[in-house]
Write an enzyme that holds these catalytic residues in place. Structure first.
Site, PDB file in Angstrom:
ATOM      1  N   GLU A 101     -13.211  12.803  13.133  1.00 36.48           N
ATOM      2  CA  GLU A 101     -12.536  13.129  11.880  1.00 36.48           C
ATOM      3  C   GLU A 101     -13.345  14.198  11.148  1.00 36.48           C
ATOM      4  O   GLU A 101     -14.403  14.627  11.597  1.00 36.48           O
ATOM      5  CB  GLU A 101     -12.362  11.887  10.984  1.00 36.48           C
ATOM      6  CG  GLU A 101     -11.214  10.996  11.396  1.00 36.48           C
ATOM      7  CD  GLU A 101     -10.766  10.041  10.290  1.00 36.48           C
ATOM      8  OE1 GLU A 101     -11.153  10.252   9.112  1.00 36.48           O
ATOM      9  OE2 GLU A 101     -10.017   9.095  10.596  1.00 36.48           O
ATOM     10  N   ASP A 115      -7.653   4.347   8.795  1.00 37.24           N
ATOM     11  CA  ASP A 115      -8.992   4.290   8.206  1.00 37.24           C
ATOM     12  C   ASP A 115      -9.189   3.039   7.351  1.00 37.24           C
ATOM     13  O   ASP A 115     -10.321   2.609   7.134  1.00 37.24           O
ATOM     14  CB  ASP A 115      -9.243   5.535   7.341  1.00 37.24           C
ATOM     15  CG  ASP A 115      -9.432   6.782   8.186  1.00 37.24           C
ATOM     16  OD1 ASP A 115      -9.989   6.663   9.290  1.00 37.24           O
ATOM     17  OD2 ASP A 115      -9.003   7.861   7.761  1.00 37.24           O
ATOM     18  N   HIS A 150       0.811  -1.216   0.000  1.00 41.77           N
ATOM     19  CA  HIS A 150       0.000   0.000   0.000  1.00 41.77           C
ATOM     20  C   HIS A 150       0.847   1.271   0.000  1.00 41.77           C
ATOM     21  O   HIS A 150       0.348   2.366   0.244  1.00 41.77           O
ATOM     22  CB  HIS A 150      -0.943   0.012   1.209  1.00 41.77           C
ATOM     23  CG  HIS A 150      -2.268   0.657   0.931  1.00 41.77           C
ATOM     24  ND1 HIS A 150      -2.563   1.941   1.290  1.00 41.77           N
ATOM     25  CD2 HIS A 150      -3.366   0.209   0.292  1.00 41.77           C
ATOM     26  CE1 HIS A 150      -3.799   2.253   0.919  1.00 41.77           C
ATOM     27  NE2 HIS A 150      -4.305   1.215   0.311  1.00 41.77           N
TER      28      HIS A 150
END
Length: 530
Positions: A281, A170, A109
């Site tokens: 958030e 997240d 990632h």
């Protein structure tokens, strides 16, 4: 000496020099092949519990960013920490005469080839998945896991005991070693700090191949070095993660603001309050069509009639996103508690949406979006993400310029924006952030079409990112990159600032050949000419 013998001697010398030159040229030509062959042979001769592949390794030259593609010489698929130690020690013992480097790859990632190693050795950390996770109860519960394990798998396992890690990212389909090498920031960081602030112990393979257990009390310098250390000091192979009681359900809440200063004030109030939500958030939403209808798929509007009349088109809006954990003993009081907390905020009343969902569904929410994007062929597009840490004193100036003038819309991907407290970050780690009490994470999470010339194109997004970075530099905002990407060591020195000297000292101590994580482009392996 006669003229004839002189000419003969001279001719002989010329022939010797020609022959010597030819031999040197042949050696220069064939030496790389001989070296390459000897490196391959030495790698193949290693006795590992896992295995090494030299072909069909294209996956190791790709990552989520899909912009950098550096092919390795080999990929190691370890079955144990001993395998990782063996391969690193082998490359270390080859010394500076070898150009070989080593990089650990988790779930792939990375955004800019940080976990790649051109012509080097990739260690596929996901091969360690499936090793037993050990959950420990008690006053201070924790879980021992392999660094190649995905956070989603850790969540599933710990929930069996009614527990869960305190701090998340997240997106949960990332490896433990990958996020701990950066920081791991999400909406729980205001309370618990990033993931690197919730680690009790690590097992690390250094750049010399040594396997070292480290913690706050044992080998503390290495412990702090590898946390947020971008893979520069060692490969994290196991981690002990702090746990807390996990709820079964959460109340998930969203509300919109049209004024940035009001939005920021409310966020800062919530992260500083003694009684507050469990996750905080925010999102920037610009020129988004049909926003309320999109939300209805997952949320219930608290004022359906007014929500129907709310128009998001052509506007810059700021979304506050919150959750609060639901526990059986609070069933009779939780609604009043939520109402009291919301009464302190100044969101647009008609935009308040709520939903009650399982805890695991909320934490794994991005995976649902991933599946939709994969079905449309959008997940594998380039992701030119830009993640910034902006000091509180400069966030209004940043918002006025970036959201008011540079950002045209948020249709290429979400833009996250929320504050965390610096006191929750251990300054002994390698993680770098602005030196203010409150710091805003601003994350431009764009995907881009490499063949498009429009606003969804890769060139457009990269140009926009550069404009944002140039503005931050010219305006002296004191911004730091999160998941940083630089191309020169001078830029890295600027990034680390006063921490650079410590960073270099730690590199010299734990990876003196600079052979680990070359894709970060911080240090270059010094190769001798022998």
């Amino acid at each position: 000496m006669t003229c004839q013998s002189f000419l003969f001697t001279r001719k002989k010398n010329v022939m010797f020099l020609r022959s010597f030159t030819i031999l040197v040229l042949i050696w220069v030509i064939i030496k790389p092949d001989l070296c390459f062959s000897s490196v391959l042979s030495s790698l193949k001769a290693l006795h590992l519990q896992g295995h090494i592949t030299f072909e069909n390794n294209e996956f190791a030259a790709r990552d989520f960013g899909n912009q950098i593609h550096s092919h390795p010489l080999a990929v190691v698929h370890p079955k144990s920490v001993a395998d990782i130690s063996e391969i690193v020690r082998h490359v270390w013992q080859m010394g500076p005469g070898s150009e070989l480097t080593v990089a650990a790859r988790g779930h792939g990632h990375s955004l800019q080839g940080q976990a790649q190693a051109r012509g080097g050795v990739i260690i596929n950390m996901e091969s360690l998945q499936g090793q037993e996770m050990q959950v420990y109860w008690g006053q201070f519960p924790y879980v021992d896991v392999s660094a190649g394990e995905l956070w989603i798998n850790i969540l599933h396992e710990t929930l069996k005991y009614g527990l869960a890690p305190k701090s998340w990212t997240d997106y949960l389909h990332l490896t433990v070693g990958g996020t701990l090498s950066n920081a791991g920031i999400s909406g729980q960081a205001f309370r618990h700090g990033p993931q690197i602030s919730n680690v009790l112990q690590l097992e690390v393979v250094t750049g010399k191949g040594e396997v070292i257990i480290c913690s706050q009390e044992q080998n503390a310098d290495l412990f702090h070095a590898v946390l947020g250390g971008l893979g520069q000091f060692g490969i994290i192979t196991r981690a002990r993660i702090s746990l807390e009681r996990a709820p079964k359900m959460v109340k998930w809440i969203r509300g919109l603001y049209s004024d940035f200063s009001t939005f920021a004030r409310d966020q800062e109030h919530l992260i500083s309050a003694a009684k507050t939500f469990d996750y905080i958030e925010g999102l920037v939403i610009k020129n988004k069509t049909g926003l309320m209808n999109n939300w209805r798929a997952s949320f219930d509007p608290q004022d359906p009639v007014q929500a129907n009349h709310f128009v998001s088109d052509g506007r810059t809006l700021y979304c506050l996103e919150l959750t609060i954990n639901l526990y059986p003993e609070k069933a009779n009081t939780i609604n009043q508690e939520i109402e009291d907390l919301l009464s302190q905020l100044s969101y647009i009343p008609s935009t308040l949406f709520m939903s009650e969902v399982p805890y695991i569904e909320f934490l794994d929410r991005v995976h649902a979006s991933e599946l939709k994007l994969r079905s449309k062929g959008l997940w594998d597009l380039p992701h030119p993400w830009l993640n910034l840490l902006v000091p509180k004193s400069k966030i209004q100036h940043f918002a006025n310029k970036v959201f008011g003038n540079i950002l045209s819309d948020t249709n290429n991907g979400p833009v996250l924006l929320y504050p965390i407290q610096k006191s929750k970050v251990d300054n002994r780690t390698s993680f770098v952030c602005p030196n203010e009490d409150i710091i805003y994470l601003v994350a431009f999470l764009s995907h881009a079409n490499p063949s498009s010339n429009g606003t969804d194109g890769l060139e457009h997004v990269l140009t926009q990112n550069k404009r944002i970075l140039d503005f931050c530099e010219v305006s002296h905002l004191g911004v730091k990159q999160y998941l940083p990407h630089y191309t020169t060591q001078e830029q890295w020195k600027t990034h680390f600032g006063p921490q650079w000297e410590t960073f270099v000292q730690r590199k010299s101590a734990y990876d003196p050949l600079a052979m680990l994580a070359p894709g970060q482009r911080i240090f270059q392996k010094a190769v001798s000419a022998s």
